[in-house]
Design an enzyme around this catalytic site. Sequence first.
Site, short mmCIF file in Angstrom:
data_model
loop_
_atom_site.label_atom_id
_atom_site.label_comp_id
_atom_site.label_asym_id
_atom_site.label_seq_id
_atom_site.Cartn_x
_atom_site.Cartn_y
_atom_site.Cartn_z
N GLY A 172 0.82 -1.21 0.00
CA GLY A 172 0.00 0.00 0.00
C GLY A 172 0.85 1.25 0.00
CB SER A 173 0.02 4.63 1.15
OG SER A 173 -0.18 4.47 2.55
CD GLU A 193 4.94 -4.04 -3.62
OE1 GLU A 193 4.60 -5.23 -3.57
OE2 GLU A 193 4.53 -3.25 -4.48
N GLY A 202 1.20 4.40 5.24
CA GLY A 202 0.67 3.22 5.93
C GLY A 202 1.76 2.20 6.22
N GLY A 203 2.55 1.91 5.20
CA GLY A 203 3.59 0.89 5.34
C GLY A 203 4.66 1.30 6.33
CB CYS A 245 3.15 -0.97 -6.96
SG CYS A 245 3.19 -2.67 -7.52
#
Lengths: 483, 483
Positions: free
Chosen positions: B204-205, B228, B208-209, B265
């Site tokens: 994700g972002s 990732e 967030g990650g 991505c």
Amino acid sequence: MFKDATPEEIDQAVMLSDKAFREYRRLSLKDRKRLMYAIAARLENSGSDIIHCAMEETNLPEARLKGERARTILQLRQYADACEQGDWLEVRIHRANHTTGAPDIRKTKVPLGPVVVFGSSNFPFAYSTAGGDTATALAAGCPVIVKGHPAHARTSRMVADLIMEAVREEGMPEHVFQHLHGTSFEVGRQLVMHPGIKAVAFTGSLAGGKQLFDWGQQRKEPIPVFSEMGSTNPVFLLPEKLQEESASIARQYAQSITQGVGQFCTNPGLILGIAGTGLRNFKETLKEEIKKTAPQKMLHAGIAKAYDTHKAAALQQQGVNVLANSDVASHIEEGVPLVATVSGEAFINNPLLRQEVFGPFSLVIECKDMAEMAQAAGNMEGQLTSTIMGTEKDLLEFSEVVEMAANFCGRLILNGVPTGVTVCRAMHHGGPYPATTDSRFTSVGADAILRFVRPIAFQNWPDHLLPDELKDANPLGIRRIEE
Amino acid sequence: MFKDATPEEIDQAVMLSDKAFREYRRLSLKDRKRLMYAIAARLENSGSDIIHCAMEETNLPEARLKGERARTILQLRQYADACEQGDWLEVRIHRANHTTGAPDIRKTKVPLGPVVVFGSSNFPFAYSTAGGDTATALAAGCPVIVKGHPAHARTSRMVADLIMEAVREEGMPEHVFQHLHGTSFEVGRQLVMHPGIKAVAFTGSLAGGKQLFDWGQQRKEPIPVFSEMGSTNPVFLLPEKLQEESASIARQYAQSITQGVGQFCTNPGLILGIAGTGLRNFKETLKEEIKKTAPQKMLHAGIAKAYDTHKAAALQQQGVNVLANSDVASHIEEGVPLVATVSGEAFINNPLLRQEVFGPFSLVIECKDMAEMAQAAGNMEGQLTSTIMGTEKDLLEFSEVVEMAANFCGRLILNGVPTGVTVCRAMHHGGPYPATTDSRFTSVGADAILRFVRPIAFQNWPDHLLPDELKDANPLGIRRIEE
């Protein structure tokens, strides 16, 4: 004697390291091997001055230090051979599929960048300046900055000079290896936090290793920090085995507990048995052996003091009794061998007793039965090793304990002692936290190279422009997996 | 529609996961494969309801979702086959040497423990509930708790039900797979901070990650968190190639930029060229193509809004000009394709322009010469991919740019587009931070299993009590390295 590196000197060192990286990472595996062999040769010819210097700084005996230097040379050569042989590149080749349209994809490994090495105090050669971390980082293609250990700063400097001589004479990028002094925390902090540093290797205490790890993760760009930290290396004495061989096991363990004044990361600090004749006999012999083992000088005053403090703290815990204390007269800074006992119940209920006492100390835990031993095993934190002393019958009967022991350690030993770490590819010297900060990597054996590299895939690249290890003809002759 | 898991439910789930771990880790590789094939079979027979549900929740078209489901099935089977084949155990055997006294040491891999998976919003099948992270964790021997993505909560639940059906019918440990709902940060935080969780996978972002990563490292026992995150996937258009094929490259890239509304991505977000006729022609064709590409609904309102915000922020930067905006009428929540241009100098001086704009957006950077392109390349942060469009002559002339591109990415593509990730063992889908939080591991291809295991060495263990993969007779027939 040596001045701490200044912030400017650290900046400059990292800048030069990054510059060296741009050249060094392009060198062939053969060239890296050549550098590592040159360092090994210089160590081999380094004569007795360096040994005497290390003796003065570490209080370790001559024979031990000569043996350790030989181990350092062996490591350099073994890892250099592994570097050239290239298994660690873990090459995978997926050829283009013209039916499905899938592209040609080939994967290899590239070095991370400049690595900082913090050596250990207890291995001034093998896990310090020219030790396993430096050797595997150089094999990986990474330049190295060693922060010399203050407890053997002169030895570290002498080894660094040998390495830099090898670098020059082999025509390697000038700053592929650098050495800085530092006694203050600040030098370590600045190195780990520096954006130019891409990985860190450390061997030492839990407090030190965890601090470096935290700094590494708090950076804008987090980096891998491989800290190998404390371990109590639990030993499980199973009843049938103990019944049969209590005296010889006790002698074997008295030796393992006190060897090198107990200053090994694999020192057996916890010994668990089940109350009964076997354990009683074991304790009796262990007591006799420990009583007659002479105290010896520890690595330095700080370690000797910490040993006394932690030992005293353990002895103050409820239910802990001294089993044996060395009878031989001791002198200042010497570590006096001591073994204590405690019940399984008291051990289970007191987390403090699971902490490492670095030195010639071990705690014998008398469990009332198998269930209590299993409960104690279930409570263990991550460890470098765990050892089972057992017959075939014991192993079947105590399968739960064996499984739990496997679950918390990096190396599971049967009928041996944890001290002594063979340098070979099958070795795993690591383990779940807090034994290390990354259970997925070893610090001993050629697989330690994997700490300092990352994969890269080449898609649709023409053969002659691929790295050699990926070319169709396999000019390096390395092991590859093709699909 | 679904309630967030309560703290008690999370505690309970982790406890049950740990219980399942004790059984599941003992199962043979064949049994794990059987479970994974059973999940694949259920997905294969899952019919159109689940596709329609995903269409409603994600706005992705039917064909794409059917294709993605097929990819998910392929992944499960490919990783299951790899699980059984056992290369990932990386077995090394060092036989006892009776001359030197070196013990028998054999190394294999063991699972880390319960894994939490946070799926991505843009791949509701292939990188979500039954996606690559779940599949590789199960292959590794780890139980999985999926935190269902709130943007496709019903699809996630339906897939989870299929998995749990497979678990039951194959007689697997009941809680080897669990599914929790959660829209609040708190659910994620509690899961990652729970002492029973041993690894985390996230797609994700960056925000967030990175947050999950930080929580994972701040625990008493730090754990691996594989996030990732964003990537701008820089593309370097080299002059000779561009001179020869500007129009076809522009068409290829218009497609890659807008495919799936740019929600990949590996979307090419930065395109670097050198001012001149080739680049002018490329821009001309790209402009025509983008103008006629229809906007499409994005995954959800939040993503559409973020796209507009980030696009607007990029367009407000000094020197940034719109090259092309889709001419086709757009509706609410649709992502309107847009390509902008900026000079190399302005790009180099403005870090904000290196940030990802998730959606059908790309920035064409006009460098004045090779030196400026190399400088821009040297400034890039870690990326999943980097692409070079070049002839042989270009590659030699721009070798510095090529080397820099290799240094910041996980996959280096020649004369292709970064979108489209082949599922094969040679794939590396990962890259230096901030593309991922751990550049040493991939999230696509069977090597992704390695994220969830750690080595263990058995010393001096009798053959019949060793794990099968370490036994002398090699009953599993796996690839091993012996010395």
